[in-house]
Design a protein around this motif. Structure first.
Motif, PDB file in Angstrom:
ATOM      1  N   HIS A 163      18.765   2.778   7.055  1.00 21.36           N
ATOM      2  CA  HIS A 163      19.492   2.056   6.018  1.00 21.36           C
ATOM      3  C   HIS A 163      18.608   1.076   5.252  1.00 21.36           C
ATOM      4  O   HIS A 163      18.959   0.675   4.155  1.00 21.36           O
ATOM      5  N   ARG A 164      17.504   0.669   5.856  1.00 20.68           N
ATOM      6  CA  ARG A 164      16.624  -0.280   5.181  1.00 20.68           C
ATOM      7  C   ARG A 164      15.512   0.473   4.473  1.00 20.68           C
ATOM      8  O   ARG A 164      14.648   1.061   5.107  1.00 20.68           O
ATOM      9  N   VAL A 165      15.534   0.497   3.150  1.00 29.27           N
ATOM     10  CA  VAL A 165      14.516   1.187   2.355  1.00 29.27           C
ATOM     11  C   VAL A 165      13.524   0.149   1.851  1.00 29.27           C
ATOM     12  O   VAL A 165      13.914  -0.871   1.278  1.00 29.27           O
ATOM     13  N   LEU A 166      12.246   0.408   2.090  1.00 26.72           N
ATOM     14  CA  LEU A 166      11.199  -0.517   1.678  1.00 26.72           C
ATOM     15  C   LEU A 166      10.358   0.138   0.597  1.00 26.72           C
ATOM     16  O   LEU A 166      10.041   1.324   0.670  1.00 26.72           O
ATOM     17  N   ARG A 167       9.991  -0.671  -0.421  1.00 25.36           N
ATOM     18  CA  ARG A 167       9.263  -0.142  -1.575  1.00 25.36           C
ATOM     19  C   ARG A 167       7.970  -0.913  -1.785  1.00 25.36           C
ATOM     20  O   ARG A 167       7.907  -2.103  -1.552  1.00 25.36           O
ATOM     21  N   ALA A 168       6.953  -0.183  -2.272  1.00 22.38           N
ATOM     22  CA  ALA A 168       5.701  -0.807  -2.698  1.00 22.38           C
ATOM     23  C   ALA A 168       5.367  -0.238  -4.069  1.00 22.38           C
ATOM     24  O   ALA A 168       5.315   0.978  -4.247  1.00 22.38           O
ATOM     25  N   LEU A 169       5.144  -1.112  -5.047  1.00 22.31           N
ATOM     26  CA  LEU A 169       4.841  -0.710  -6.413  1.00 22.31           C
ATOM     27  C   LEU A 169       3.351  -0.899  -6.663  1.00 22.31           C
ATOM     28  O   LEU A 169       2.803  -1.970  -6.402  1.00 22.31           O
ATOM     29  N   SER A 170       2.701   0.153  -7.171  1.00 25.40           N
ATOM     30  CA  SER A 170       1.273   0.068  -7.451  1.00 25.40           C
ATOM     31  C   SER A 170       1.014  -0.758  -8.700  1.00 25.40           C
ATOM     32  O   SER A 170       1.900  -0.919  -9.541  1.00 25.40           O
ATOM     33  N   PRO A 171      -0.229  -1.255  -8.862  1.00 27.05           N
ATOM     34  CA  PRO A 171      -0.599  -1.828 -10.160  1.00 27.05           C
ATOM     35  C   PRO A 171      -0.560  -0.734 -11.228  1.00 27.05           C
ATOM     36  O   PRO A 171      -0.687   0.453 -10.914  1.00 27.05           O
ATOM     37  N   GLU A 172      -0.422  -1.133 -12.483  1.00 27.59           N
ATOM     38  CA  GLU A 172      -0.382  -0.157 -13.562  1.00 27.59           C
ATOM     39  C   GLU A 172      -1.760   0.442 -13.821  1.00 27.59           C
ATOM     40  O   GLU A 172      -2.767  -0.248 -13.729  1.00 27.59           O
ATOM     41  N   LEU A 173      -1.766   1.719 -14.141  1.00 26.28           N
ATOM     42  CA  LEU A 173      -2.961   2.379 -14.636  1.00 26.28           C
ATOM     43  C   LEU A 173      -2.678   2.733 -16.088  1.00 26.28           C
ATOM     44  O   LEU A 173      -1.734   3.460 -16.368  1.00 26.28           O
ATOM     45  N   ALA A 174      -3.466   2.168 -17.013  1.00 26.30           N
ATOM     46  CA  ALA A 174      -3.259   2.412 -18.443  1.00 26.30           C
ATOM     47  C   ALA A 174      -4.070   3.633 -18.853  1.00 26.30           C
ATOM     48  O   ALA A 174      -5.289   3.622 -18.783  1.00 26.30           O
TER      49      ALA A 174
END
Length: 128
Positions: free
Chosen positions: A78-89
């Motif tokens: 039930h616990r969803v964990l997220r990690a967002l990468s830095p942007e690549l332009a």
């Protein structure tokens, strides 16, 4: 929990030519399996999976890319964990008709300038 999501290749600015193929890979330094990956282009979801393969790219592929890595904690999931990468332009350059015409006009003008210089020098040389 997942952490330190990154996109390779780096650095944060990547320039390619229209028509090229580009493959981006998302990975995490920390996180227990199963980890799922979602790709964002201009903050809109465009694909799933650790690899994003862009074929025959054009200017519309320019812009920021990010990947979101997620996994679930605990047996109930039930616990969803997220990690967002830095942007690549990603910047896509075109080498279209306009570039060819501009190079042709520039080359012709340079040739005419040199020709005028040779004619002036020839006249000056024969007058002296």
């Amino acid at each position: 929990p997942v952490a330190n999501a990154t996109i390779t290749p780096g650095p944060l600015a990547h320039q390619v030519l229209a028509g090229d193929n580009v493959t981006l890979r998302c990975s995490v330094q920390v996180g227990s399996a199963p980890v799922t990956f979602t790709w964002l282009h201009n903050r809109q979801e465009v694909a799933q999976g650790p690899l994003l393969e862009l074929r025959d790219i054009d200017v519309e592929h320019s812009g920021p890319y990010q990947c979101v890595a997620t996994n679930q904690l605990g047996q109930d999931g039930h616990r969803v964990l997220r990690a967002l990468s830095p942007e690549l332009a990603l910047t896509v350059k075109t080498w279209g008709h306009r570039d060819t015409v501009a190079a042709g006009v520039g080359g012709a003008l340079l040739f005419l300038l040199l020709l005028v210089g040779v004619i002036v020098a020839w006249h000056w040389w024969h007058r002296v």
